[in-house]
Design a protein around this motif. Structure first.
Motif, PDB file in Angstrom:
ATOM      1  N   THR A   1      74.139 -45.844 -41.756  1.00  0.00           N
ATOM      2  CA  THR A   1      73.417 -44.571 -41.837  1.00  0.00           C
ATOM      3  C   THR A   1      73.242 -44.137 -43.294  1.00  0.00           C
ATOM      4  OG1 THR A   1      74.263 -43.887 -39.698  1.00  0.00           O
ATOM      5  CG2 THR A   1      73.481 -42.148 -41.123  1.00  0.00           C
ATOM      6  N   GLU A   2      74.343 -44.215 -44.058  1.00  0.00           N
ATOM      7  CA  GLU A   2      74.273 -43.837 -45.485  1.00  0.00           C
ATOM      8  C   GLU A   2      73.228 -44.664 -46.213  1.00  0.00           C
ATOM      9  OE1 GLU A   2      78.179 -44.230 -47.262  1.00  0.00           O
ATOM     10  OE2 GLU A   2      78.994 -42.931 -45.677  1.00  0.00           O
ATOM     11  N   ALA A   3      73.207 -45.971 -45.964  1.00  0.00           N
ATOM     12  CA  ALA A   3      72.257 -46.857 -46.644  1.00  0.00           C
ATOM     13  C   ALA A   3      70.814 -46.531 -46.231  1.00  0.00           C
ATOM     14  CB  ALA A   3      72.587 -48.313 -46.338  1.00  0.00           C
ATOM     15  N   LEU A   4      70.607 -46.250 -44.939  1.00  0.00           N
ATOM     16  CA  LEU A   4      69.249 -45.918 -44.475  1.00  0.00           C
ATOM     17  C   LEU A   4      68.776 -44.613 -45.085  1.00  0.00           C
ATOM     18  CD1 LEU A   4      69.512 -46.858 -40.674  1.00  0.00           C
ATOM     19  CD2 LEU A   4      68.213 -48.096 -42.436  1.00  0.00           C
ATOM     20  N   LEU A   5      69.681 -43.633 -45.183  1.00  0.00           N
ATOM     21  CA  LEU A   5      69.305 -42.330 -45.754  1.00  0.00           C
ATOM     22  C   LEU A   5      68.846 -42.468 -47.206  1.00  0.00           C
ATOM     23  CD1 LEU A   5      72.108 -39.970 -44.361  1.00  0.00           C
ATOM     24  CD2 LEU A   5      69.651 -39.817 -43.881  1.00  0.00           C
ATOM     25  N   ARG A   6      69.450 -43.443 -47.911  1.00  0.00           N
ATOM     26  CA  ARG A   6      69.107 -43.638 -49.325  1.00  0.00           C
ATOM     27  C   ARG A   6      67.839 -44.463 -49.504  1.00  0.00           C
ATOM     28  NH1 ARG A   6      74.695 -44.690 -50.140  1.00  0.00           N
ATOM     29  NH2 ARG A   6      74.210 -46.897 -50.017  1.00  0.00           N
ATOM     30  N   HIS A   7      67.363 -45.136 -48.423  1.00  0.00           N
ATOM     31  CA  HIS A   7      66.252 -46.075 -48.584  1.00  0.00           C
ATOM     32  C   HIS A   7      64.906 -45.344 -48.626  1.00  0.00           C
ATOM     33  CE1 HIS A   7      63.713 -49.563 -48.185  1.00  0.00           C
ATOM     34  NE2 HIS A   7      64.777 -50.309 -48.430  1.00  0.00           N
ATOM     35  N   PRO A   8      64.071 -45.636 -49.656  1.00  0.00           N
ATOM     36  CA  PRO A   8      62.808 -44.889 -49.821  1.00  0.00           C
ATOM     37  C   PRO A   8      61.818 -45.111 -48.680  1.00  0.00           C
ATOM     38  CG  PRO A   8      62.963 -46.725 -51.389  1.00  0.00           C
ATOM     39  CD  PRO A   8      64.301 -46.611 -50.731  1.00  0.00           C
ATOM     40  N   ARG A   9      61.891 -46.209 -47.939  1.00  0.00           N
ATOM     41  CA  ARG A   9      60.901 -46.475 -46.888  1.00  0.00           C
ATOM     42  C   ARG A   9      61.329 -45.955 -45.514  1.00  0.00           C
ATOM     43  NH1 ARG A   9      58.749 -51.626 -45.955  1.00  0.00           N
ATOM     44  NH2 ARG A   9      57.108 -50.343 -45.072  1.00  0.00           N
ATOM     45  N   VAL A  10      62.556 -45.406 -45.456  1.00  0.00           N
ATOM     46  CA  VAL A  10      63.046 -44.831 -44.195  1.00  0.00           C
ATOM     47  C   VAL A  10      62.723 -43.337 -44.195  1.00  0.00           C
ATOM     48  CG1 VAL A  10      65.122 -44.310 -42.849  1.00  0.00           C
ATOM     49  CG2 VAL A  10      64.836 -46.572 -43.909  1.00  0.00           C
ATOM     50  N   THR A  11      61.975 -42.880 -43.177  1.00  0.00           N
ATOM     51  CA  THR A  11      61.505 -41.489 -43.177  1.00  0.00           C
ATOM     52  C   THR A  11      62.433 -40.549 -42.409  1.00  0.00           C
ATOM     53  OG1 THR A  11      60.012 -42.233 -41.422  1.00  0.00           O
ATOM     54  CG2 THR A  11      59.071 -41.940 -43.609  1.00  0.00           C
ATOM     55  N   ARG A  12      63.192 -41.073 -41.435  1.00  0.00           N
ATOM     56  CA  ARG A  12      64.074 -40.212 -40.643  1.00  0.00           C
ATOM     57  C   ARG A  12      65.194 -41.071 -40.071  1.00  0.00           C
ATOM     58  NH1 ARG A  12      62.819 -36.986 -35.416  1.00  0.00           N
ATOM     59  NH2 ARG A  12      61.367 -38.684 -35.058  1.00  0.00           N
ATOM     60  N   VAL A  13      66.412 -40.549 -40.077  1.00  0.00           N
ATOM     61  CA  VAL A  13      67.549 -41.266 -39.485  1.00  0.00           C
ATOM     62  C   VAL A  13      68.143 -40.391 -38.386  1.00  0.00           C
ATOM     63  CG1 VAL A  13      69.785 -42.346 -39.916  1.00  0.00           C
ATOM     64  CG2 VAL A  13      68.033 -42.381 -41.708  1.00  0.00           C
ATOM     65  N   LEU A  14      68.228 -40.932 -37.174  1.00  0.00           N
ATOM     66  CA  LEU A  14      68.782 -40.193 -36.041  1.00  0.00           C
ATOM     67  C   LEU A  14      70.173 -40.726 -35.743  1.00  0.00           C
ATOM     68  CD1 LEU A  14      65.629 -40.264 -33.714  1.00  0.00           C
ATOM     69  CD2 LEU A  14      66.323 -38.454 -35.290  1.00  0.00           C
ATOM     70  N   TYR A  15      71.190 -39.916 -36.033  1.00  0.00           N
ATOM     71  CA  TYR A  15      72.578 -40.285 -35.757  1.00  0.00           C
ATOM     72  C   TYR A  15      73.357 -38.986 -35.560  1.00  0.00           C
ATOM     73  CZ  TYR A  15      77.104 -42.641 -36.148  1.00  0.00           C
ATOM     74  OH  TYR A  15      78.365 -43.127 -35.889  1.00  0.00           O
TER      75      TYR A  15
ATOM     76  N   GLY B   1      76.234 -38.179 -35.924  1.00  0.00           N
ATOM     77  CA  GLY B   1      77.255 -37.908 -36.932  1.00  0.00           C
ATOM     78  C   GLY B   1      76.714 -37.210 -38.165  1.00  0.00           C
ATOM     79  N   LEU B   2      75.382 -37.145 -38.295  1.00  0.00           N
ATOM     80  CA  LEU B   2      74.798 -36.499 -39.477  1.00  0.00           C
ATOM     81  C   LEU B   2      74.780 -34.980 -39.282  1.00  0.00           C
ATOM     82  CD1 LEU B   2      71.798 -38.923 -40.083  1.00  0.00           C
ATOM     83  CD2 LEU B   2      73.885 -38.686 -41.475  1.00  0.00           C
ATOM     84  N   PRO B   3      75.252 -34.235 -40.310  1.00  0.00           N
ATOM     85  CA  PRO B   3      75.336 -32.773 -40.166  1.00  0.00           C
ATOM     86  C   PRO B   3      74.000 -32.119 -39.836  1.00  0.00           C
ATOM     87  CG  PRO B   3      76.516 -33.518 -42.116  1.00  0.00           C
ATOM     88  CD  PRO B   3      75.809 -34.722 -41.570  1.00  0.00           C
ATOM     89  N   ASP B   4      72.865 -32.732 -40.223  1.00  0.00           N
ATOM     90  CA  ASP B   4      71.580 -32.081 -39.932  1.00  0.00           C
ATOM     91  C   ASP B   4      70.983 -32.549 -38.594  1.00  0.00           C
ATOM     92  OD1 ASP B   4      70.831 -34.626 -40.576  1.00  0.00           O
ATOM     93  OD2 ASP B   4      69.236 -34.046 -41.976  1.00  0.00           O
ATOM     94  N   HIS B   5      71.709 -33.389 -37.850  1.00  0.00           N
ATOM     95  CA  HIS B   5      71.249 -33.764 -36.501  1.00  0.00           C
ATOM     96  C   HIS B   5      71.353 -32.515 -35.609  1.00  0.00           C
ATOM     97  CE1 HIS B   5      71.350 -35.463 -32.462  1.00  0.00           C
ATOM     98  NE2 HIS B   5      70.859 -36.578 -32.959  1.00  0.00           N
TER      99      HIS B   5
END
Ligand SMILES: *Cc1c(COP(=O)(O)O)cnc(C)c1O
Length: 383
Positions: free
Chosen positions: A268-282, A284-288
């Motif tokens: 999740t951390e790696a996806l959040l940092r990736h410029p081509r990933v627009t949204r991460v659904l997990y 465990g993320l505080p903004d979920h």
């Protein structure tokens, strides 16, 4: 019998229902490959078993273990998660009855209710279960069952089990929680007021992508009797080898779920940092949107992640075809990491319906390989 109620989760996973064999000392529950049992005179059953559709000692061991893991009084094992789902719904519903289901229910569950049970006069209303007011509004005088999944597939939406249990109780309906995504290690719905817990044991419970199975656990003795009547009467039972494989998988459930959760957090951390990933659904993320509820009712947040990529469907399909460690395949919950495109694969049948999923969505079942390798694999697929 092991006094499983007093023990921790991992102890129950390894010992509940699994005392050494009294006749041979076999430490591991044997695979009782037999259809029938010798009787000492008519009706003189030696161990309570007469025919293996009705009962088999390997299956009984699995059923006792599953009940202990969910903190329920009764467990029933089935040939598949869908076999368990069909048994539960047919045990609880009669023609004219009504079921509230998630508007993002597992596709097979939706298909069974919409295409099969509807022919027998069972009505249903799909609802966003993350909105308790919508559930309250959907419940009718003839509602028998509120069917819950949390987290859901593939959008990882979260429903508040305790709140929905109260709504169901007030309405005189039963609350069933499909606990497949969380596993009994991360979430125990009976403790939160649910009447029945369902598992596709094919997924995390079995955990090794080598067996299909399902389970129902309840503390309601009357409901369990109805499940048992149909389990025997309709016969969607697992064979002894399937029951044994599932029990073997269960022994490591706690360590697997901890590692699935560790790895998912790193991915999740790696996806959040990736410029081509627009949204991460997990969850465990505080903004979920379901984070607070998930943190209240789950021990950790599990191994399922969905994300969207820049470039729409084409880009999502490209990522799915370029990973090397993440295998492109349906299903989830095994030790190996899987990747899939819900819109074209698991959820293709939802196209054009209100269950339709975004075209740029990718779903991961994060396995228990070395986290660094999984991150590197996704980074190269996204490059
Ligand atoms: C896979 C799955 C099912 C169906 O289980 P099978 O073992 O494939 O029959 C039901 N619910 C959920 C959430 C699932 O992921």
């Amino acid at each position: 019998m092991t006094d499983s109620g007093r023990h921790g989760f991992a102890t129950r996973a390894i010992h509940a229902g699994q005392d050494p064999d009294p006749t041979t000392g076999s430490v591991i529950v044997p695979i009782h490959a037999t259809s029938t049992y010798a009787q000492d005179g008519v009706g003189g059953l030696r161990g309570g078993f007469e025919y293996s559709r009705t009962g088999n000692p390997t299956r009984t061991a699995l059923e006792e273990c599953l009940a202990a893991l969910e903190g329920g009084r009764h467990g029933r094992a089935f040939a598949s998660g869908m076999g368990a789902t069909d048994t539960a719904l047919r045990a609880m519903c009669r023609p004219g009855d009504h079921v509230v289901i998630p508007n993002d229910a597992y596709g097979g569950t939706f298909r069974l209710i919409d295409k099969v049970l509807s022919q027998w006069g069972v009505q249903h209303t799909p609802v966003a279960l993350s909105d308790p007011d919508a559930v309250r509004a959907a419940v009718r005088p003839n509602t028998r069952v509120v069917w819950v999944e949390t987290p859901t597939n593939p959008l990882l939406n979260i429903a508040d089990i305790a709140v929905l249990a109260e709504i169901a109780r007030t309405a005189g309906a039963k609350l069933v929680v499909d606990n497949t995504f969380a596993s009994p290690y991360l979430q125990n719905p009976l403790e939160l007021g649910a009447d029945v817990v369902l598992h596709s044991t094919t997924k995390y419970v079995g955990g090794h992508s080598d067996v299909i199975g399902g389970a129902l656990v309840t503390s309601d003795t009357e409901l369990d009797a109805a499940f048992g009547f149909l389990q025997n009467g309709a016969g969607a039972v697992p064979g002894p080898f399937d029951a044994w494989l599932t029990l073997r998988g269960i022994k490591t459930l706690e360590v697997r779920m901890e590692k699935h959760s560790d790895n998912a957090e790193k991915v999740t951390e790696a996806l959040l940092r990736h410029p081509r990933v627009t949204r991460v659904l997990y969850p465990g993320l505080p903004d979920h949107p379901g984070h607070e509820v998930a943190a209240k009712q789950m021990r950790r947040f599990g191994g399922m992640i969905s994300f969207t990529v820049e470039g729409g469907e084409e880009a999502a399909l490209r990522v799915c075809s370029r990973t090397r460690l993440f295998t492109l395949a349906e299903s989830l919950g095994g030790v190996e990491s899987l990747i899939e495109h819900p819109g074209r694969m698991t959820h293709a049948s939802t196209a054009g319906s209100l269950l339709q999923v975004p075209a740029d969505l990718v779903r991961l079942s994060v396995g228990i390989e070395s986290a660094d390798d999984l991150v590197a694999d996704l980074q190269s697929a996204l490059a």
